[in-house]
Design a protein around this motif. Sequence first.
Motif, PDB file in Angstrom:
ATOM      1  N   ASN A  22       0.826  -1.204   0.000  1.00  0.00           N
ATOM      2  CA  ASN A  22       0.000   0.000   0.000  1.00  0.00           C
ATOM      3  C   ASN A  22       0.864   1.259   0.000  1.00  0.00           C
ATOM      4  O   ASN A  22       0.509   2.268  -0.630  1.00  0.00           O
ATOM      5  CB  ASN A  22      -0.918  -0.014   1.213  1.00  0.00           C
ATOM      6  CG  ASN A  22      -2.100   0.916   1.048  1.00  0.00           C
ATOM      7  OD1 ASN A  22      -2.559   1.155  -0.061  1.00  0.00           O
ATOM      8  ND2 ASN A  22      -2.596   1.433   2.146  1.00  0.00           N
ATOM      9  N   THR A  26       0.773   4.125  -2.767  1.00  0.00           N
ATOM     10  CA  THR A  26       0.468   5.480  -2.307  1.00  0.00           C
ATOM     11  C   THR A  26       1.495   6.485  -2.806  1.00  0.00           C
ATOM     12  O   THR A  26       1.151   7.616  -3.178  1.00  0.00           O
ATOM     13  CB  THR A  26       0.389   5.512  -0.776  1.00  0.00           C
ATOM     14  OG1 THR A  26      -0.601   4.585  -0.328  1.00  0.00           O
ATOM     15  CG2 THR A  26       0.035   6.906  -0.280  1.00  0.00           C
ATOM     16  N   ASN A  29       0.635   7.201  -6.253  1.00  0.00           N
ATOM     17  CA  ASN A  29      -0.561   8.058  -6.271  1.00  0.00           C
ATOM     18  C   ASN A  29      -0.216   9.512  -6.022  1.00  0.00           C
ATOM     19  O   ASN A  29      -0.721  10.417  -6.706  1.00  0.00           O
ATOM     20  CB  ASN A  29      -1.558   7.587  -5.206  1.00  0.00           C
ATOM     21  CG  ASN A  29      -2.156   6.241  -5.530  1.00  0.00           C
ATOM     22  OD1 ASN A  29      -2.120   5.803  -6.674  1.00  0.00           O
ATOM     23  ND2 ASN A  29      -2.693   5.584  -4.536  1.00  0.00           N
ATOM     24  N   CYS A 179      -3.081   2.243  -9.743  1.00  0.00           N
ATOM     25  CA  CYS A 179      -2.541   2.193  -8.380  1.00  0.00           C
ATOM     26  C   CYS A 179      -3.525   2.775  -7.378  1.00  0.00           C
ATOM     27  O   CYS A 179      -3.684   2.262  -6.263  1.00  0.00           O
ATOM     28  CB  CYS A 179      -1.213   2.951  -8.322  1.00  0.00           C
ATOM     29  SG  CYS A 179       0.121   2.199  -9.268  1.00  0.00           S
ATOM     30  N   THR A 183      -5.107   0.867  -4.113  1.00  0.00           N
ATOM     31  CA  THR A 183      -5.079   1.367  -2.733  1.00  0.00           C
ATOM     32  C   THR A 183      -6.493   1.553  -2.191  1.00  0.00           C
ATOM     33  O   THR A 183      -6.749   1.311  -1.007  1.00  0.00           O
ATOM     34  CB  THR A 183      -4.327   2.701  -2.659  1.00  0.00           C
ATOM     35  OG1 THR A 183      -4.910   3.630  -3.587  1.00  0.00           O
ATOM     36  CG2 THR A 183      -2.869   2.525  -3.000  1.00  0.00           C
TER      37      THR A 183
END
Length: 451
Positions: A22, A26, A29, A179, A183
């Motif tokens: 994750n 992240t 992201n 992605c 998440t």
Amino acid sequence: MCLIMLLAGLLSFGPKESTTVNKIFTIINILVLVFVIIGGCIKGSIYNWNITAEMLLNITAEARNLSSAVNITSDYGAGGFMPYGFSGTLTGAATCFYAFVGFDCIATTGEEVKNPQKSIPIGIIMSLLICFLAYFGVSAALTLMVPYYLLDTHSPLPGAFEYVKWGAAKYFVSAGSLCALSTSLLGSMFPLPRLLFAMARDGLLFNVLAKLSKRQTPVVAMTIAGIISAILACIFDLRTLVDMISIGTLLAYSLVAICVIILRHQPDFSNKVGIEMNEEKHSRQTTGFSFRSLVIPLQFPTQQSSNIVTCCVGLIVILVCILSGVITYQLESIKAAEIWSIGCLVLIVLISTLAVFIIWRQPQNQKKASFMVPCLPLLPILSILINIYLMTQLNVAIWIRLSVWMAIGLLIYFCYGIRHSVEGKRHQDCSVPSPLGNEKPAEEENKDEMV
């Protein structure tokens, strides 16, 4: 469907492995979000926030005459910065409430955190801030780059960069979107098996869901949750799933706010001396219910004061539902100041104010907990009002699906959970005095409290 099963398998290994994945997603992201926001500032135009109603009428006429104009609807609103007004903004907020599902992940991992009293509040506040900045920045950049009526509802970000002639950037943004989807799925699927595990441990669900793997993860609950989620993803489209998540989250938060008020005014059975004194004082004042008990509080809550709070909370919920329905479906009557609508609003406000005053005057449980909601009962009631109003903004089909889902849950509860509830049995044991000589030792009572 395959992605959900893959992530379910990852989550079954434990929180450490899933957290590492994750974190990687992240970071990607964040890079994509920063790129989108900067790109929106470079290629965006403030003109897109100042589109007039006359221009929209011309665009609508051209869209009806030109067969090549696809994916353009005839209703563009009034133009400007908020083309669909405040009501349209609230409707969008109700649909996008799924973005805040991640807070369940913070709350349900309290048992797996070293210092939850410090970590959980910081995590919630920081998540709120980050979510706001991310959605605010991306929405602003998106509507600055592309006029809102030309946005591709299926893939808005890649379509926006293709619109501004940055075709190569759409592949980077598409990878970031995948992605982000991963998440989001991790954030949604991580707390679900732990909720099922906690409910099974409390006897509300079947015991098989409370089994742990060697890594101390609820692997059975994770497997069942992953299968159900994958089936739902295979059957329904994305919009339906998003609306179902939003209305479910709003309902869950509303129930939490209701329970906060009710539980805060429950009698503390560990303090039997105070309860007996209160009951004795009540018996001296009156032999039954009296209006005096509504406004004159005692030192400790009793069963009567708890019932008063429960009835007032139920009345407030009913009034909030009526108020939300009136505002949603009879807004024009309110704007026109029709007598029946104004009278209905005034009556609802007066009765609600009286109910809040009665709740405020009732005694609260003096037992201190690690986390306690401030500004009781105003803050939970405000939460109930906002959540129920946002729920009324969703369409009827979503309410029908929610009703079916709730019916299944209630069927499981009344057929199994209500008879196997550990908390219910403990409540009965505490409320009924133990026979002489059968009291639990102090060590065993402390063990029960820790459980």
